[in-house]
Write a protein that holds these residues in place. Sequence first.
Motif, short mmCIF file in Angstrom:
data_model
loop_
_atom_site.label_atom_id
_atom_site.label_comp_id
_atom_site.label_asym_id
_atom_site.label_seq_id
_atom_site.Cartn_x
_atom_site.Cartn_y
_atom_site.Cartn_z
N TRP A 60 31.49 45.01 46.37
CA TRP A 60 32.80 45.63 45.57
C TRP A 60 33.89 45.01 45.60
CZ3 TRP A 60 37.08 48.16 47.61
CH2 TRP A 60 38.01 48.51 46.45
N TRP A 61 34.24 44.66 46.96
CA TRP A 61 35.55 43.88 47.45
C TRP A 61 35.60 42.36 46.99
CZ3 TRP A 61 36.19 39.53 50.54
CH2 TRP A 61 37.26 39.15 51.11
N LEU A 62 34.21 41.86 47.06
CA LEU A 62 34.10 40.61 46.67
C LEU A 62 34.11 40.31 45.10
CD1 LEU A 62 33.13 37.46 47.47
CD2 LEU A 62 30.69 38.12 47.15
N SER A 63 33.80 41.30 44.35
CA SER A 63 33.81 41.38 42.91
C SER A 63 35.09 41.41 42.48
CB SER A 63 32.82 42.52 42.50
OG SER A 63 33.16 42.63 41.19
N ARG A 64 36.02 42.20 43.33
CA ARG A 64 37.45 42.41 42.80
C ARG A 64 38.10 41.16 43.01
NH1 ARG A 64 38.43 46.38 39.43
NH2 ARG A 64 37.73 48.30 40.03
N ARG A 65 37.88 40.35 44.21
CA ARG A 65 38.41 39.25 44.70
C ARG A 65 38.25 38.03 43.42
NH1 ARG A 65 41.88 38.41 48.67
NH2 ARG A 65 41.19 36.35 48.91
N MET A 66 36.80 38.04 42.97
CA MET A 66 36.38 37.07 42.05
C MET A 66 36.97 37.41 40.66
SD MET A 66 32.67 36.31 43.45
CE MET A 66 32.12 35.24 42.15
N ASN A 67 37.22 38.64 40.30
CA ASN A 67 37.51 39.02 38.98
C ASN A 67 38.91 39.91 39.18
OD1 ASN A 67 35.18 38.25 37.64
ND2 ASN A 67 34.22 39.87 38.88
N PRO A 68 40.20 39.29 39.51
CA PRO A 68 41.01 40.09 39.68
C PRO A 68 41.54 40.88 38.52
CG PRO A 68 41.81 37.89 40.02
CD PRO A 68 40.26 38.03 39.63
N GLY A 69 41.81 41.42 37.77
CA GLY A 69 42.27 42.21 36.63
C GLY A 69 41.04 43.40 36.16
N HIS A 70 40.09 43.27 36.71
CA HIS A 70 39.25 44.22 36.44
C HIS A 70 38.94 45.27 37.38
CE1 HIS A 70 37.74 40.63 34.18
NE2 HIS A 70 37.45 41.60 33.20
#
Length: 137
Positions: free
Chosen positions: A127-137
């Motif tokens: 979840w954290w990695l996804s947020r880092r890779m897709n900042p606005g989502h």
Amino acid sequence: MKALAGYVAGLLFGLGLAISGMTDPARVIGFLDVAGDWDPTLVFVLGGAVVTTFIGYRLVWRRQTPLFESRFQLPTRRDLDTRLLGGAALFGIGWGLSGYCPGPAVASLPGLSWPLAAFVVTLIAGWWLSRRMNPGH
């Protein structure tokens, strides 16, 4: 009221998972073992979910607006891209290896075990990695 409805829905979902035995990773892995000692229980759980969703959507679409929002928010994208397919593959691999997916994992937290803890840690890391890779989502 919206938050309360969310908590009640989550509680009902968690209870359904616990009552159906879907918080037991051995049952899920047994379902995925089609060449061995196959456990068909998950088919009935999935069938119940499909029937409930089919009826629920028909009831909801009769309303002009949702109970706690000003409008329905539906997905607009219909394309399959590499991010969607890659995420689905990662989800399936994690589910098959651990026997957990996020809902049953959270419902299983009161009986925390090492495999469950490892799953939750990797869930949070993903979840954290996804947020880092897709900042606005």
